[in-house]
Structures are given as structure tokens and as C-alpha cells.
Design an enzyme around this catalytic site. Structure first.
Site, PDB file in Angstrom:
ATOM      1  N   CYS A 181       1.494  -1.108   0.099  1.00 56.30           N
ATOM      2  CA  CYS A 181       0.160   0.181  -0.073  1.00 56.30           C
ATOM      3  C   CYS A 181       0.700   0.981  -0.425  1.00 56.30           C
ATOM      4  O   CYS A 181       2.051   0.909   0.623  1.00 56.30           O
ATOM      5  CB  CYS A 181      -0.840  -0.312   1.321  1.00 56.30           C
ATOM      6  N   CYS A 216      12.208  -4.551   5.220  1.00 60.43           N
ATOM      7  CA  CYS A 216      11.625  -5.925   4.206  1.00 60.43           C
ATOM      8  C   CYS A 216      12.716  -6.004   3.351  1.00 60.43           C
ATOM      9  O   CYS A 216      12.527  -4.889   2.328  1.00 60.43           O
ATOM     10  CB  CYS A 216       9.445  -5.037   3.575  1.00 60.43           C
ATOM     11  N   SER A 272      11.620  -4.527 -13.158  1.00 63.70           N
ATOM     12  CA  SER A 272      12.419  -4.892 -12.284  1.00 63.70           C
ATOM     13  C   SER A 272      13.933  -5.472 -11.811  1.00 63.70           C
ATOM     14  O   SER A 272      14.741  -5.375 -11.130  1.00 63.70           O
ATOM     15  CB  SER A 272      11.144  -5.092 -10.832  1.00 63.70           C
ATOM     16  N   CYS A 295       4.127 -14.227   4.072  1.00 65.70           N
ATOM     17  CA  CYS A 295       4.426 -12.947   4.801  1.00 65.70           C
ATOM     18  C   CYS A 295       3.016 -12.416   5.851  1.00 65.70           C
ATOM     19  O   CYS A 295       2.248 -12.564   4.880  1.00 65.70           O
ATOM     20  CB  CYS A 295       4.494 -11.679   3.908  1.00 65.70           C
ATOM     21  N   CYS A 345      14.132  -7.756   7.699  1.00 63.16           N
ATOM     22  CA  CYS A 345      13.327  -8.834   7.258  1.00 63.16           C
ATOM     23  C   CYS A 345      13.595  -9.640   6.417  1.00 63.16           C
ATOM     24  O   CYS A 345      13.761  -9.480   5.066  1.00 63.16           O
ATOM     25  CB  CYS A 345      12.223  -8.956   7.499  1.00 63.16           C
ATOM     26  N   CYS A 390      10.047 -14.297   4.137  1.00 65.58           N
ATOM     27  CA  CYS A 390       9.326 -15.440   3.206  1.00 65.58           C
ATOM     28  C   CYS A 390      10.535 -16.310   2.327  1.00 65.58           C
ATOM     29  O   CYS A 390      10.162 -17.150   1.470  1.00 65.58           O
ATOM     30  CB  CYS A 390       8.226 -14.178   2.554  1.00 65.58           C
TER      31      CYS A 390
HETATM   32  O1  LIG Z   1       6.766 -16.171 -10.539  1.00 67.47           O
HETATM   33  P1  LIG Z   1       6.071 -15.026 -10.954  1.00 67.47           P
HETATM   34  O2  LIG Z   1       4.706 -15.614 -10.354  1.00 67.47           O
HETATM   35  O3  LIG Z   1       5.480 -15.052 -12.349  1.00 67.47           O
HETATM   36  O4  LIG Z   1       6.063 -14.015 -10.821  1.00 67.47           O
HETATM   37  C1  LIG Z   1       7.468 -12.975 -10.932  1.00 67.47           C
HETATM   38  C2  LIG Z   1       7.947 -11.900 -11.738  1.00 67.47           C
HETATM   39  O5  LIG Z   1       6.671 -11.064 -11.212  1.00 67.47           O
HETATM   40  C3  LIG Z   1       7.182  -9.829 -11.054  1.00 67.47           C
HETATM   41  O6  LIG Z   1       6.979  -9.658 -12.055  1.00 67.47           O
HETATM   42  P2  LIG Z   1       6.087  -7.860 -12.647  1.00 67.47           P
HETATM   43  O7  LIG Z   1       5.332  -8.602 -13.739  1.00 67.47           O
HETATM   44  O8  LIG Z   1       4.861  -8.253 -11.738  1.00 67.47           O
HETATM   45  O9  LIG Z   1       5.648  -7.047 -13.063  1.00 67.47           O
HETATM   46  P3  LIG Z   1       7.393  -6.060 -12.987  1.00 67.47           P
HETATM   47  O10 LIG Z   1       7.406  -5.133 -14.693  1.00 67.47           O
HETATM   48  O11 LIG Z   1       7.411  -5.012 -11.995  1.00 67.47           O
HETATM   49  O12 LIG Z   1       8.927  -6.775 -13.196  1.00 67.47           O
HETATM   50  C4  LIG Z   1       9.202 -10.100 -10.499  1.00 67.47           C
HETATM   51  O13 LIG Z   1       9.310  -9.148 -11.174  1.00 67.47           O
HETATM   52  C5  LIG Z   1       8.639 -11.060 -11.451  1.00 67.47           C
HETATM   53  O14 LIG Z   1       9.237 -11.531 -13.176  1.00 67.47           O
HETATM   54  N1  LIG Z   2      -1.102  -4.160   1.680  1.00 65.24           N
HETATM   55  C1  LIG Z   2      -1.554  -2.955   2.872  1.00 65.24           C
HETATM   56  O1  LIG Z   2      -0.371  -2.634   3.343  1.00 65.24           O
HETATM   57  C2  LIG Z   2      -2.727  -3.221   3.170  1.00 65.24           C
HETATM   58  C3  LIG Z   2      -2.898  -2.373   4.563  1.00 65.24           C
HETATM   59  C4  LIG Z   2      -4.245  -2.901   5.330  1.00 65.24           C
HETATM   60  N2  LIG Z   2      -4.176  -3.872   6.174  1.00 65.24           N
HETATM   61  C5  LIG Z   2      -5.400  -3.489   4.372  1.00 65.24           C
HETATM   62  O2  LIG Z   2      -5.790  -4.026   3.896  1.00 65.24           O
HETATM   63  O3  LIG Z   2      -5.866  -2.078   3.677  1.00 65.24           O
HETATM   64  S1  SF4 Z   3       8.003 -11.596   4.921  1.00 64.67           S
HETATM   65 FE1  SF4 Z   3       9.179 -11.050   3.383  1.00 64.67          FE
HETATM   66  S2  SF4 Z   3       8.354  -9.620   2.191  1.00 64.67           S
HETATM   67 FE2  SF4 Z   3       7.259 -10.171   4.153  1.00 64.67          FE
HETATM   68  S3  SF4 Z   3       8.084  -7.663   4.561  1.00 64.67           S
HETATM   69 FE3  SF4 Z   3       9.510  -9.782   5.235  1.00 64.67          FE
HETATM   70  S4  SF4 Z   3      10.532  -9.721   3.597  1.00 64.67           S
HETATM   71 FE4  SF4 Z   3       8.604  -8.558   2.933  1.00 64.67          FE
HETATM   72 MG   LIG Z   4       8.655  -8.679 -13.511  1.00 65.46          MG
END
Ligand SMILES: O=P(O)(O)OC[C@H]1O[C@H](OP(=O)(O)OP(=O)(O)O)[C@H](O)[C@@H]1O
Ligand SMILES: NC(=O)CC[C@H](N)C(=O)O
Ligand code: SF4
Ligand SMILES: [Mg+2]
Length: 560
Positions: free
Chosen positions: A47, A308, A355, A490, A546, A549
Site C-alpha cells: 500500500c 522488508c 524490475s 508474509c 526481514c 519469506c
Molecule cells: O513467478 P511469477 O509469479 O510469474 O512472478 C514473478 C514475476 O512477477 C514480477 O514481475 P511483474 O510482471 O509483476 O512486474 P515488473 O514489471 O515490475 O517486473 C517479478 O518481477 C517477476 O518477473
Molecule cells: N497492503 C497494505 O499495506 C494494506 C493495508 C491494510 N492491511 C489493508 O488491507 O487495507
Molecule cells: S516476509 Fe518477505 S515480503 Fe514480508 S516483510 Fe518480510 S521480507 Fe518483506
Molecule cells: Mg517482473
């Protein structure tokens, strides 16, 4: 570092809770995604929170509502389900101006609604649901009327002890109208302090402090009263929050106002400058005369900071600054580390946009060390191992700090694919087409490619891409992932799929390479990620991230 490792009893409870949470959230999100034909990828759900206070004198000439709206646009990647802005004119008015709605910021706010959002201060929110359904009633900021005036709250995070706090608040005679943990926070702030009267009106910092003692993590909050905004970060610093100053136009001195935001990425485009982070456990008060720390709430002594780590890996926009370093630089550093841990010979290094790209540039620049034996490269040519040991002198002398393998783009991302409204037919599903991507075939033809992505979650993205590249003529595709395998859920504001959905729990890297058709596949190690993130953090007394995950080590005991 004290952390809570999952044992088998807790694991069962976690699985049950995960199912509950996953069901309540996923039924909404899946329905949305499936209805649009969109395939679920990545870790969604965080968020964004934003706040702005104009400097005195009020009424201000700053368009506070618009500053917040643009601030939220810069945070749109953090949440796309709903958004809201609440402003206060800062006078004796008994109401706030409110506009909230479902969807993207550009669908909710227009010139007409902005006209109604007049004010000298305000807060905003952009949401991905974690604790309650993606519905209008759960849109933030939450606004309530108290005996001490109006109060508005915007929250990023998720309370790990939500059930317990819910019981405490309900048992004080408060009715809650939603399942949202953010409404719970709002109502908990309204409770009269348990230990006596507030002689001179409400003591909001004391109330916030009390809430922080009841709820250790996870949250970054912006809380607005009639004439002030409080910024609050949980004592573990799990979710981000930073401060900025609105600078005057025409080179004048002094600040025209202050902003507070989940990320600093939007500051330049609203005429603000990054100032600093809100510290873990800090309560900052922002009024017409500036920022002030009103308290810092400590963590239990044996517990470490837990910012995180996935904010660096994937969530944040790459021009954001965390802990004194730009996210883009950290992603490059992850790529460098990955090259050291899992180098492979190839003709080009490339990325899965968006990313994965910074890590691919980092990989491409790094001197390469393969897992088992050192292999030195100068300008792309392998040096005989005999002179290898001396090559570190050579490399520094000749300034060859690169693997010698150029970076080249191989994929073109279709940004509109999410809007498709048809379900793929069985034939298309069997083809496993990479719907979001096209191949730059001239760059791919007959090439051995190192393909870098930031993360693998369900594994829906990488397989079809490998196939696409092979179909476009790639000779070899070696997948390298700039973060470790994702194995655990998470509970701190990110809706990671259930353990069963995480592909790393089903296939190790060798099997996953086989499954996706890649010639090899390797992840960055947890230690490698930690080193990449922590290498350039300066001027900080304490560092801690953290990694729950990835490791199953949670920052705080889980109470269900
Ligand atoms: O294993 P999956 O469940 O397929 O997810 C992994 C993919 O999801 C995200 O990209 P996304 O397309 O969400 O956004 P981005 O353009 O920021 O990389 C991440 O960067 C990976 O490319
Ligand atoms: N992803 C978030 O930070 C969500 C905030 C809050 N737990 C909601 O569900 O609105
Ligand atoms: S469990 Fe993973 S996604 Fe969740 S706060 Fe920790 S590092 Fe971030
Ligand atoms: Mg991606």
C-alpha cells in the site's frame, strides 16, 4: 538476531491461517484477475501512504490536494485497487474533505473532485488489500468523528496480532464496521487512555504510543487531526516511510511545506526534496511550523530491526531512497553478487523487464567467478587459469571490472495486457505463451543468453519467456534470479501466495530449469542478498532486514 522460526505446530496454524486469509483476499483478487483474463504473477499487495502539510500562514497558496494526488500517482505501483484523499482546512471546521473510490488514481480523481479537496493539510492512500476485501467500505483513509474532533488514518502494513487487538477493542465497547486492520488501528486510537484522564485535551502522541505497545508490527501510518499530521513507523521499521520538504520556487529560501510518503520517488515531481526517513518506532508530528520527533518507541531488547528486504528486490520504485541508498543501486549490487555466485559463459546478458533490469546491468559489470573454479575474464576473453591469480592486479590496472559480456535487451513488455478480457483458450494455455512479452528476435538469434529476473513467485512468468526466446532463435537461455527462492508466507502487508502455490516449494533450481526449458537456473543466496543490501548502508547505528519469506524466520512471534 532473535527471530521466530516456524516449528511444525506453528506451521499447521500458519497453513490454516494462510488458507483463511488467502481465501478471503484471493476470492476478490482472483475473481478480478480471472474476469480480466489476467494471469497472476509476482508478489502483489502493499500500500502507499502520503501526507502533506503547508507551512504557515494558512490559508496556503500550495495546492495541497493536488500535491497529494500526484504523490499518490508516484506510489501507484504500491496499490491499484482503490485510493483516497482526505484534506483539512485546519480551522475550526468540524469536517474533513473526503474523496475515496475503487480503481486507479486517474479513475478516481478529476478536476471537479480536486476542487472539493481544498485544504492546508491532508493525507492519502493507495491500496492493495491484505486484511479485508477489496471493496469500497475498506478504502482508506479511514475517517472517524471523536469527542476530540475528526481523525483520519492511512495505513501500509498488516497487524500480526490483529485478532487479539480486535478482541481488546471490541471488549471496550467499540463497534467495528469492517474486517480491516486499518479500521481497527483507527478505532484503537480513539479509545480513551487506560491509565487516567487527559487533563488538557487529547494526548495524541500518548495514544499513538499506547497503540504501538499493543501492536508491534507491521505499519507505517499517516494520521491526520484538524491541524496536524503524525507519521508513525513500527518499532521494527518493517514498512518504509520518509519525509520531504517542499522547496520554494524562484530560488527563495525556507520551506513551503512538508510531505511524508511511503517512498521518496515522487518528491522531485511535486517540487519536494528528500529530507530523511522516519526512524523505526518514531512518531513524527508535522504542523504548519515543521517536523518534530515526539517519541521513539523501542523494540523488545532481543529483537532486531526488520525492514522488508523485498522492498529492495521488487516492491519499491527504483529511484526511491531507503537507508541512504537508491533502490536501483542495490538492485545492481544484487546482480553483481549474483554474477559472483552463479556466473555462466554467454554472449549477452539480459533481463525480464521491468524490475529485473538493474540487476542485469550489475551482473554485466561484475568480474565473474563461477561456483566451483575461478574464471577470470578480460574484455570477454577467458584468461588462462595460470595467470588467473594475478588477474586481480590486471583488472584493477586495466579498469576491467566487467564480465565482458554486454547487456542487450531481448524482451519487449506489453503494458496493456492486463486489460485483456478474454480467458486464454486451452490451445493458448497449452502453448504457454508469454502474453506480456514479445522477443527482440535480432538480439536473440543464435545467442547464448543470461536472462535475469528479480524474483520467481508462482513461476508463471519465467517458463513462457524462456520458450519465447527459444522460439525466437536463442541458442541457450540461462536464468539467473537476483533473490533467493521464495518459500514462506508474509503476514506483514504482502499477500504472498500460499506455500503450495510458491513454485520453489515444489521444484528446486535444477528441476525448475528442466520444467521451464532453461539451460540452467540459479538464485542469489540469502547471504548474497543481505550483503548486497547492506554493503553501502552508511551512518546508521543499526541495520536489520526481514527475510521471513526466504528463511521462515519471522521478526516477532506469531500469535495465532
Ligand atoms: O513467478 P511469477 O509469479 O510469474 O512472478 C514473478 C514475476 O512477477 C514480477 O514481475 P511483474 O510482471 O509483476 O512486474 P515488473 O514489471 O515490475 O517486473 C517479478 O518481477 C517477476 O518477473
Ligand atoms: N497492503 C497494505 O499495506 C494494506 C493495508 C491494510 N492491511 C489493508 O488491507 O487495507
Ligand atoms: S516476509 Fe518477505 S515480503 Fe514480508 S516483510 Fe518480510 S521480507 Fe518483506
Ligand atoms: Mg517482473
Amino acid at each position: 538476531m532473535a527471530t521466530t522460526k516456524i516449528d511444525s505446530g506453528l506451521n499447521n496454524k500458519l497453513i490454516n491461517r494462510q488458507k483463511d486469509v488467502a481465501f478471503s483476499i484471493a476470492k476478490v483478487n482472483l475473481a478480478g484477475a480471472m474476469a480480466s483474463g489476467e494471469e497472476l504473477t509476482g508478489m502483489k499487495h502493499e500500500c502507499g501512504v502520503f501526507g502533506c502539510v503547508a507551512a504557515a500562514p494558512w490559508p496556503t497558496s500550495i495546492d495541497v490536494g493536488q500535491v497529494i494526488c500526484l504523490g499518490l500517482v508516484a506510489l501507484q505501483h504500491r496499490g491499484q485497487e482503490s485510493a483516497g484523499i482526505v484534506t483539512s482546512e485546519g480551522n475550526s471546521s468540524t469536517h474533513f474533505n473526503v474523496k475515496k473510490g475503487m480503481g486507479m488514481i486517474s479513475n478516481i480523481f478529476n478536476d471537479e473532485s480536486m476542487k472539493k479537496l481544498k485544504g492546508n493539510l491532508g493525507i492519502g492512500h493507495t491500496r492493495y488489500s491484505t486484511s479485508a476485501a477489496s471493496e469500497e467500505v475498506n478504502c482508506q483513509p479511514f475517517v472517524v468523528h471523536t469527542v476530540h474532533g475528526v481523525l483520519a488514518v492511512a495505513h501500509n502494513g498488516e497487524l500480526v496480532n490483529c485478532d487479539k487487538l480486535r478482541k481488546q477493542v471490541l471488549s471496550r465497547g467499540v463497534g467495528l464496521s469492517t474486517h480491516s486492520d486499518s479500521e481497527l488501528i483507527t478505532q484503537a486510537l480513539c479509545l480513551n487512555p487506560p491509565d487516567g484522564e487527559e487533563d488538557n485535551g487529547p494526548d495524541w502522541p500518548a495514544r499513538i504510543k499506547h497503540l504501538m505497545q499493543l501492536a508491534p508490527l507491521s505499519y507505517s501510518l499517516v494520521i491526520m487531526m484538524q491541524d496536524r499530521v503524525y507519521g508513525v513507523r513500527d518499532p521494527y521499521g518493517n514498512r518504509p516511510l520518509c519525509l520531504g520538504r517542499i522547496v520554494p520556487l524562484n530560488g527563495r529560501t525556507g520551506d513551503e511545506g512538508w510531505v511524508i510518503s511511503s517512498e521518496s520517488c515522487g518528491f522531485l515531481s511535486i517540487g519536494a526534496r528528500y529530507f530523511r526517513e522516519v526512524l523505526p518506532g518514531e512518531i513524527v508530528q508535522i504542523t504548519s511550523s515543521g517536523f518534530k520527533t515526539v517519541d521513539i518507541i523501542e523494540r523488545p531488547e532481543d529483537r532486531s530491526l526488520a525492514f522488508c528486504i523485498f522492498e529492495y528486490v521488487y516492491f519499491a520504485r527504483s529511484d526511491t531512497i531507503f537507508e541512504g541508498q537508491m533502490v536501483y543501486s542495490v538492485r545492481m549490487q544484487c546482480g553483481r553478487m549474483l554474477a559472483r555466485e552463479a556466473f555462466v559463459e554467454a554472449d549477452i546478458i539480459s533481463s525480464v523487464p521491468e524490475s529485473g533490469t538493474a540487476a542485469a546491468h550489475g551482473f554485466s559489470r561484475e568480474v565473474s567467478i563461477s561456483n566451483s573454479n575461478l574464471t577470470y575474464y578480460i574484455l570477454g576473453h577467458k584468461i588462462p587459469s595460470l595467470i588467473g591469480p594475478f588477474s586481480s592486479y590486471l583488472t584493477s590496472f586495466l579498469l576491467f571490472s566487467q564480465s565482458g559480456i554486454p547487456f542487450a535487451e531481448v524482451l519487449c513488455k506489453n503494458r496493456y495486457v492486463g486489460r485483456t478480457f478474454i480467458q486464454p483458450s486451452t490451445r493458448l494455455r497449452q502453448l504457454g505463451v508469454a502474453k506480456k512479452f514479445g522477443a527482440l528476435s535480432e538480439n536473440v538469434q543464435d545467442k547464448r543468453i543470461v536472462l535475469i529476473d528479480d524474483s520467481i513467485v508462482r513461476g508463471n512468468t519465467i517458463g513462457p519467456i524462456v520458450k519465447l526466446l527459444k522460439d525466437a532463435g536463442a541458442k541457450e537461455v540461462h536464468v539467473r534470479i537476483a533473490s533467493p527462492p521464495l518459500k514462506y508466507p508474509c503476514f506483514m502487508g504482502i499477500n504472498i501466495p500460499t506455500s503450495e502455490e510458491l513454485i520453489a516449494n515444489k521444484l528446486d533450481s535444477v528441476k525448475l530449469a528442466d520444467h521451464t526449458g532453461a539451460d540452467s537456473l540459479a538464485y542469489l543466496s540469502v547471504e548474497g542478498l543481505r550483503k548486497a543490501v547492506q554493503k553501502n548502508i552508511k551512518d546508521t547505528k543499526e541495520v536489520g532486514h526481514c527475510t521471513a519469506c526466504l528463511t521462515g524466520e519471522y521478526p516477532e512471534p506469531l500469535e495465532w
